[in-house]
Motif scaffolding. Structure first.
Motif, short mmCIF file in Angstrom:
data_model
loop_
_atom_site.label_atom_id
_atom_site.label_comp_id
_atom_site.label_asym_id
_atom_site.label_seq_id
_atom_site.Cartn_x
_atom_site.Cartn_y
_atom_site.Cartn_z
N LYS A 195 -20.37 -16.80 -38.00
CA LYS A 195 -21.29 -16.09 -37.12
C LYS A 195 -22.75 -16.20 -37.55
N ARG A 220 -25.56 -17.95 -31.34
CA ARG A 220 -24.56 -17.38 -30.44
C ARG A 220 -24.25 -15.94 -30.81
N TRP A 221 -24.43 -15.59 -32.08
CA TRP A 221 -24.18 -14.22 -32.55
C TRP A 221 -25.48 -13.50 -32.92
N SER A 266 -22.98 -21.95 -39.02
CA SER A 266 -21.62 -21.58 -38.61
C SER A 266 -20.73 -22.81 -38.53
N TRP A 296 -17.59 -7.34 -39.37
CA TRP A 296 -18.47 -8.12 -38.52
C TRP A 296 -18.05 -9.58 -38.39
N ASP A 346 -12.89 -11.51 -35.23
CA ASP A 346 -12.96 -11.88 -33.81
C ASP A 346 -11.88 -11.20 -32.98
N GLU A 386 -24.37 -8.37 -32.43
CA GLU A 386 -23.03 -8.91 -32.21
C GLU A 386 -22.03 -7.77 -32.00
N THR A 410 -18.73 -5.81 -28.55
CA THR A 410 -18.96 -7.00 -29.36
C THR A 410 -19.47 -8.08 -28.41
N ALA A 418 -20.97 -12.33 -27.96
CA ALA A 418 -21.17 -13.70 -28.41
C ALA A 418 -21.84 -14.43 -27.26
#
Length: 332
Positions: free
Chosen positions: A129, A133-134, A171, A244, A247, A296, A314, A316
């Motif tokens: 992450k 994207r996060w 990542s 964190w 997923d 995130e 959450t 993404a």
């Protein structure tokens, strides 16, 4: 409970890394680095749900310039925990590095000088992450390097030079190696992704930041202690919500644990029943992210009316997973 999936026609990240603007004064960086090398730095450490972990087995040493609570001996990247990031005592001794950091238009998390020893090869790994994207970015400014110092990022070899300013998507699978005869030292800067940060990227990346799977972070919206106390609530959360790097969907059939939003030392915190405490950052409208992490994952409190509730989220990129739980008001 509701959720939304990312759009299918979004613009992909153009490459695994890119040089940013501007370049910095390599000579000044080297002089300030030299002033901090009179003692042996500590081995780099990892950070997980259990806190600071074991030291790396290779010759990879760090000096913390920003760390959780401003602790000068923290060589790990940090993450959600009881304290937010703060400057360490070392940063007061290097004014040009402070100028470099002040130039970056984004909230700063961990900032470290990281020294990879000669004849050292790291392992292939990913930093979960740590990508836009996060809502998280990792930036590098090389200070000392040599032809044998290589970053292999997503299969591509990079040899970044002193004073250059780089972004890498860590990542993805990567490895650092130094087959040279001197240390390779980089200033490594972890930041939250913001529109201002995106403006430092070249024009070829702007369509990605406009239409790609990027999570932008909002600015902190401070509260008074009394405002926090008025939101004191108790509610159930999935047992993975504070993890964190996890997923697991919020809708999964998971055990729950009791959590509470409370005021501690003038700020909002999330307390778990096992005694763990996580400092929170208010984003507005009673919504919070974990201090030390991005948006995130957030929690939003709706304390009024006959049915108080908390919405857990959450994220993404453009995707959002959402779970609403019933809350109980606590005495202010």
């Amino acid at each position: 409970m509701s959720s939304s999936a990312p759009l299918l026609d979004t613009v992909p990240m153009p490459a695994e890394g890119v040089r940013l603007k501007p370049a910095f004064d390599a000579g000044r960086l080297l002089r300030e680095l030299t002033s901090l090398r009179e003692h042996t730095w500590d081995q780099q450490r990892v950070y997980s749900e259990d806190g600071v972990g074991a030291a790396t087995e290779v010759d990879w040493r760090c000096l913390a310039l920003r760390s959780p609570g401003g602790e000068a001996d923290r060589t790990d990247p940090g993450g959600p925990g009881p304290r937010d990031f703060a400057d360490t005592e070392w940063l007061d001794r290097i004014p040009y590095v402070r100028e470099v950091l002040e130039f970056i238009p984004a909230p700063l998390h961990a900032v470290r000088f990281m020294a990879l020893g000669p004849d050292t090869v790291g392992i292939d790994h990913t930093d979960p992450k740590y990508g836009p994207r996060w809502g998280v970015g990792r930036l590098h400014v090389p200070v000392v390097t040599n032809p044998g110092a290589v970053l292999v990022l997503d299969g591509v070899e990079h040899r970044w030079q002193p004073g250059e300013f780089w972004f890498g998507d860590f990542s993805r699978t990567h490895r650092v190696q130094n087959t040279g005869t001197e240390h390779r030292v980089h200033l490594v800067i972890d930041v939250l992704v913001t529109p201002g940060l995106a403006a430092l990227f070249p024009e070829s990346w702007q369509s990605y930041f406009r239409d790609g799977e990027v999570l932008y972070n909002r600015q902190e919206n401070p509260q008074t202690p009394d405002e926090v106390r008025r939101l004191a609530t108790r509610f159930p959360v999935p047992e993975t919500f504070h993890l964190w790097e996890d997923d697991t969907p919020l809708s999964a059939d998971l055990p729950v644990r009791t959590a509470s939003l409370a005021e501690q030392d003038g700020r909002a915190v999330l307390r778990l029943a096992d005694g763990r405490v996580f400092a929170l950052v208010h984003l507005g409208d009673h919504e919070y992210r974990f201090a030390g992490w991005s948006e995130e994952r957030t929690l939003q409190v709706f304390p009024d009316g006959p049915d108080p509730r908390v919405v857990l989220r959450t994220r993404a990129g453009s995707g959002v997973d959402e779970l609403t739980v019933t809350a109980e008001r606590l005495p202010a």
